[in-house]
Design an enzyme around this catalytic site. Sequence first.
Site, PDB file in Angstrom:
ATOM      1  N   ARG A  79       0.837  -1.179  -0.158  1.00 42.48           N
ATOM      2  CA  ARG A  79       0.002   0.028  -0.145  1.00 42.48           C
ATOM      3  C   ARG A  79       0.827   1.317  -0.043  1.00 42.48           C
ATOM      4  O   ARG A  79       0.320   2.405  -0.355  1.00 42.48           O
ATOM      5  CB  ARG A  79      -0.877  -0.049   1.120  1.00 42.48           C
ATOM      6  CG  ARG A  79      -2.028  -1.054   1.069  1.00 42.48           C
ATOM      7  CD  ARG A  79      -2.797  -1.049   2.239  1.00 42.48           C
ATOM      8  NE  ARG A  79      -3.541   0.167   2.888  1.00 42.48           N
ATOM      9  CZ  ARG A  79      -4.895   0.293   2.071  1.00 42.48           C
ATOM     10  NH1 ARG A  79      -5.171  -0.430   1.355  1.00 42.48           N
ATOM     11  NH2 ARG A  79      -5.271   1.610   2.542  1.00 42.48           N
ATOM     12  N   ARG A 102       0.366 -22.636  -7.192  1.00 43.39           N
ATOM     13  CA  ARG A 102       0.308 -21.435  -6.197  1.00 43.39           C
ATOM     14  C   ARG A 102      -0.681 -21.009  -5.608  1.00 43.39           C
ATOM     15  O   ARG A 102      -0.941 -20.579  -4.674  1.00 43.39           O
ATOM     16  CB  ARG A 102       1.392 -20.195  -6.787  1.00 43.39           C
ATOM     17  CG  ARG A 102       0.506 -19.582  -7.734  1.00 43.39           C
ATOM     18  CD  ARG A 102       1.375 -18.193  -8.027  1.00 43.39           C
ATOM     19  NE  ARG A 102       0.800 -17.645  -9.359  1.00 43.39           N
ATOM     20  CZ  ARG A 102       1.231 -16.371  -9.869  1.00 43.39           C
ATOM     21  NH1 ARG A 102       2.018 -15.911  -9.140  1.00 43.39           N
ATOM     22  NH2 ARG A 102       0.599 -15.898 -10.767  1.00 43.39           N
ATOM     23  N   ARG A 104       3.939   2.390  10.117  1.00 43.13           N
ATOM     24  CA  ARG A 104       3.968   0.874  10.580  1.00 43.13           C
ATOM     25  C   ARG A 104       4.673   0.616  11.833  1.00 43.13           C
ATOM     26  O   ARG A 104       4.651  -0.450  12.175  1.00 43.13           O
ATOM     27  CB  ARG A 104       4.828   0.135   9.333  1.00 43.13           C
ATOM     28  CG  ARG A 104       3.849   0.287   7.979  1.00 43.13           C
ATOM     29  CD  ARG A 104       2.483  -0.292   8.045  1.00 43.13           C
ATOM     30  NE  ARG A 104       1.675  -0.069   6.760  1.00 43.13           N
ATOM     31  CZ  ARG A 104       0.407  -0.420   6.576  1.00 43.13           C
ATOM     32  NH1 ARG A 104      -0.390  -1.031   7.674  1.00 43.13           N
ATOM     33  NH2 ARG A 104      -0.130  -0.218   5.272  1.00 43.13           N
TER      34      ARG A 104
END
Length: 304
Positions: free
Chosen positions: A112, A197, A224
Amino acid sequence: MNGSPEQEQVADVQTHPSTATARVVSEGMERHLHHPKRVLDHGFVRVVDYMGDDAAIVQAARVSYGTSTKRTRGDAGLIRYLMRHRHTTPFEMCEVKFHVKLPIFVARQWIRHRTANVNEYSARYSVLDREFYVPSPEHLAAQSNTNQQGRGEVIEGGEADEVLRILKSDSLKAYSSYEFMLSSNEEKRGLSRELARINLPVSIYTQWYWKTDLHNLFHFVALRGDKHSQYEIRAYADVMAAILADWVPVAWQAFSDYRVNGFELSAVGVNCVRRLLKGEKVTMESSGMTRREWLEFEHAILKD
């Protein structure tokens, strides 16, 4: 480092360069260059390359402002001025490239932050390793009752044991199916890697090269590395913060003072501070703030 043999070989060559450089280097960053820092159970952060240091920020600013700033401010003062007044361009003159190994669910949060260059390990081209993130017991928590995207109290005892068992067994079962679908013999051709996958869980580890500038790295670490951020991505932000502190110590101190440990006031908040300085009693009802704004203001300004 726990990467592929090819990555280990490249890292070893880069760790022992055979040529000198004429560019300015950061002694603090040189100590981190090519040395992986372990994160979570199987992850790591490794500095692959970088450009610039505290002096590069100052140099870029003085090109913009002119030489007169040197007479009025020292380098540290100028960097602090730039940070305080959010003059971001000089910080963008410094760049860093990381090699990161991380769980896919962390990568989906990380991506993001779009102001970066990313090249991720391709599971269409290569086979993913049998490595999954499993939370340690102290990070195994229930859903928060007050935060819809956060954790509450730690789960313990038999419930915790059962959750860990499920996480591990489901991951291993999914990977065994992945290997089976990929395998080929005389009787079966094997499914393509790009399709095999899709049955893997987001706890499996991926890797990427992530290059960004210092301004956007500060933003990543601020968001973060916040205590309200999800623990798993915060663990990576904490490692990067330690690297930042050695790479650009003056800029890091300014960032810590103004962004990490500082508090930004609205016009209403500034008015409340002025009233408090005059000796007035200010309450939530008289402040003009919402309840949430007041609680944040109270925590930052009024409480020890």
